[in-house]
Design a protein around this motif. Structure first.
Motif, PDB file in Angstrom:
ATOM      1  N   ASN A 247       0.834  -1.213   0.000  1.00 27.61           N
ATOM      2  CA  ASN A 247       0.000   0.000   0.000  1.00 27.61           C
ATOM      3  C   ASN A 247       0.866   1.259   0.000  1.00 27.61           C
ATOM      4  O   ASN A 247       0.596   2.217   0.715  1.00 27.61           O
ATOM      5  N   LEU A 248       1.934   1.217  -0.808  1.00 30.99           N
ATOM      6  CA  LEU A 248       2.894   2.324  -0.852  1.00 30.99           C
ATOM      7  C   LEU A 248       2.841   3.031  -2.207  1.00 30.99           C
ATOM      8  O   LEU A 248       2.998   2.396  -3.253  1.00 30.99           O
ATOM      9  N   VAL A 249       2.607   4.330  -2.165  1.00 35.60           N
ATOM     10  CA  VAL A 249       2.620   5.160  -3.370  1.00 35.60           C
ATOM     11  C   VAL A 249       3.925   5.940  -3.393  1.00 35.60           C
ATOM     12  O   VAL A 249       4.253   6.636  -2.432  1.00 35.60           O
ATOM     13  N   LYS A 250       4.675   5.829  -4.484  1.00 37.09           N
ATOM     14  CA  LYS A 250       5.915   6.587  -4.631  1.00 37.09           C
ATOM     15  C   LYS A 250       5.692   7.709  -5.636  1.00 37.09           C
ATOM     16  O   LYS A 250       5.097   7.507  -6.696  1.00 37.09           O
ATOM     17  N   VAL A 251       6.154   8.896  -5.280  1.00 37.87           N
ATOM     18  CA  VAL A 251       5.998  10.064  -6.138  1.00 37.87           C
ATOM     19  C   VAL A 251       7.339  10.770  -6.291  1.00 37.87           C
ATOM     20  O   VAL A 251       8.255  10.582  -5.480  1.00 37.87           O
ATOM     21  N   LEU A 252       7.425  11.591  -7.334  1.00 40.46           N
ATOM     22  CA  LEU A 252       8.606  12.409  -7.574  1.00 40.46           C
ATOM     23  C   LEU A 252       8.221  13.862  -7.333  1.00 40.46           C
ATOM     24  O   LEU A 252       7.249  14.351  -7.902  1.00 40.46           O
ATOM     25  N   LEU A 253       8.941  14.530  -6.457  1.00 41.51           N
ATOM     26  CA  LEU A 253       8.712  15.947  -6.181  1.00 41.51           C
ATOM     27  C   LEU A 253       9.695  16.779  -6.992  1.00 41.51           C
ATOM     28  O   LEU A 253      10.896  16.498  -7.006  1.00 41.51           O
ATOM     29  N   GLN A 254       9.174  17.824  -7.662  1.00 42.01           N
ATOM     30  CA  GLN A 254      10.017  18.655  -8.516  1.00 42.01           C
ATOM     31  C   GLN A 254       9.805  20.128  -8.210  1.00 42.01           C
ATOM     32  O   GLN A 254       8.877  20.509  -7.498  1.00 42.01           O
ATOM     33  N   GLY A 255      10.667  20.955  -8.777  1.00 42.38           N
ATOM     34  CA  GLY A 255      10.559  22.393  -8.569  1.00 42.38           C
ATOM     35  C   GLY A 255      10.795  22.768  -7.126  1.00 42.38           C
ATOM     36  O   GLY A 255      11.663  22.221  -6.444  1.00 42.38           O
ATOM     37  N   ALA A 256       9.990  23.708  -6.614  1.00 44.65           N
ATOM     38  CA  ALA A 256      10.163  24.191  -5.245  1.00 44.65           C
ATOM     39  C   ALA A 256       9.897  23.116  -4.209  1.00 44.65           C
ATOM     40  O   ALA A 256      10.348  23.226  -3.067  1.00 44.65           O
ATOM     41  N   CYS A 257       9.159  22.058  -4.588  1.00 48.65           N
ATOM     42  CA  CYS A 257       8.860  20.978  -3.636  1.00 48.65           C
ATOM     43  C   CYS A 257      10.083  20.117  -3.340  1.00 48.65           C
ATOM     44  O   CYS A 257      10.179  19.513  -2.282  1.00 48.65           O
ATOM     45  N   SER A 258      10.996  20.037  -4.286  1.00 47.56           N
ATOM     46  CA  SER A 258      12.179  19.206  -4.108  1.00 47.56           C
ATOM     47  C   SER A 258      13.098  19.832  -3.064  1.00 47.56           C
ATOM     48  O   SER A 258      13.566  20.958  -3.219  1.00 47.56           O
ATOM     49  N   GLY A 259      13.336  19.117  -1.984  1.00 43.31           N
ATOM     50  CA  GLY A 259      14.192  19.621  -0.926  1.00 43.31           C
ATOM     51  C   GLY A 259      13.522  20.594   0.015  1.00 43.31           C
ATOM     52  O   GLY A 259      14.183  21.186   0.870  1.00 43.31           O
TER      53      GLY A 259
END
Length: 291
Positions: A247-259
């Motif tokens: 039940n694990l969803v993996k996402v990629l954070l980009q732009g200002a969300c990254s870090g």
């Protein structure tokens, strides 16, 4: 005509979105004498607390002087603009609409103190692009130019804005005006933002038909409920995978969300809760592959 009120990350700026296109070009006015061919802008600038008026496509953005808070006057200002539109008065007289459209850039802060959002009055890209360094920016002359500034660490493009992440050794107040003016001048010169993109760059969603029904539903939820809010903060979220057993969803954070220091809280208290509610599954967890 009813206008939808949108507050922005900058507390001095609000956006009033219309259900239809208002003007063909984009315009910015800061002085009444600049607005001789925009009766609406003249009316708004006559208000003592209005600093700048932006008119573009289907929205009107207003920047206030810090002497007031928008919550105290927003209803009256919105009603004034709605009455103006109801009377079918011109926003911009046709003579001005035939002139060359100037480029305007306004800056919004983001939840990430290392990233700032530079919003343009024209569309920049058709899809998101993220560049962590100059070597990755081969398809973007603008990103390559921005990386020439020693304090630029990462560059992210979305529809109408650029999120720039700075190096830790500088402060925004030392560089923000230089970046804003550089971006404005670059776009005024009609230089390309992106060029030479190969078809390989367009394959991100081609695998969607082979995904299971749960993954497709998660993607739909992210697109409808999460991406708009994340974009308003200068970022982007992309579905990576869903492990049904864990039940694990993996996402990629980009732009200002990254870090971003608050990204973990956003994942757990925001995105995770939305998915649990709409998927009817209280055991779903969300993990960022790059945070």
């Amino acid at each position: 005509m009813k206008l939808q009120i949108h507050y922005t990350a900058d507390p001095t700026i609000i956006k009033l979105e219309a259900p239809k296109i208002l003007v063909k070009g984009s315009y910015e006015y800061s002085q009444p004498q600049e607005a001789t061919l925009s009766p609406l802008a003249q009316e708004l600038l006559a208000l003592p607390f209005i600093k700048t008026v932006f008119i573009s496509a289907n929205f009107i953005a207003l920047q206030a002087h810090p002497i007031i808070e928008w919550k105290d006057v927003i209803e009256e200002v919105t009603q004034q603009i709605e009455d103006y539109l109801k009377a079918e008065k011109p926003l911009v007289i046709e003579e001005e609409a035939t002139r060359k459209v100037p480029i305007t850039i306004y800056v919004e802060s983001t939840p990430n103190p290392m990233a700032m959002k530079f919003v343009a009055n024209k569309k920049l890209v058709d899809k998101v692009f993220e560049f962590k360094n100059v070597e990755e920016a081969t398809v973007s002359p603008l990103a390559q130019a921005l990386f020439q500034f020693p304090y630029v660490k990462e560059v992210f493009f979305d529809s109408h804005y650029i999120s720039i992440t700075r190096q830790p050794r500088v402060l925004w107040e030392e560089i923000i005006m230089e970046l804003r003016e550089f971006i404005r001048t670059y776009l005024m010169d009609n230089k390309p933002v992106i060029e030479g993109v190969t078809q390989e760059k367009e394959v991100q969603k081609k695998g969607l038909p082979t995904l299971d029904i749960h993954s497709r539903k998660i993607i739909a939820i992210l697109d409808q409920y999460v991406k708009p809010a994340v974009a308003s903060d200068g970022g982007h979220i992309q579905f990576v995978s869903y492990d049904k057993e864990a039940n694990l969803v993996k996402v990629l954070l980009q732009g200002a969300c990254s870090g971003c220091p608050s990204a973990k809280r956003t994942l757990k208290q925001g995105i995770e809760n939305i998915l649990r509610e709409l998927m009817k599954n209280e055991t779903i967890t969300v993990e960022a592959v790059n945070n």
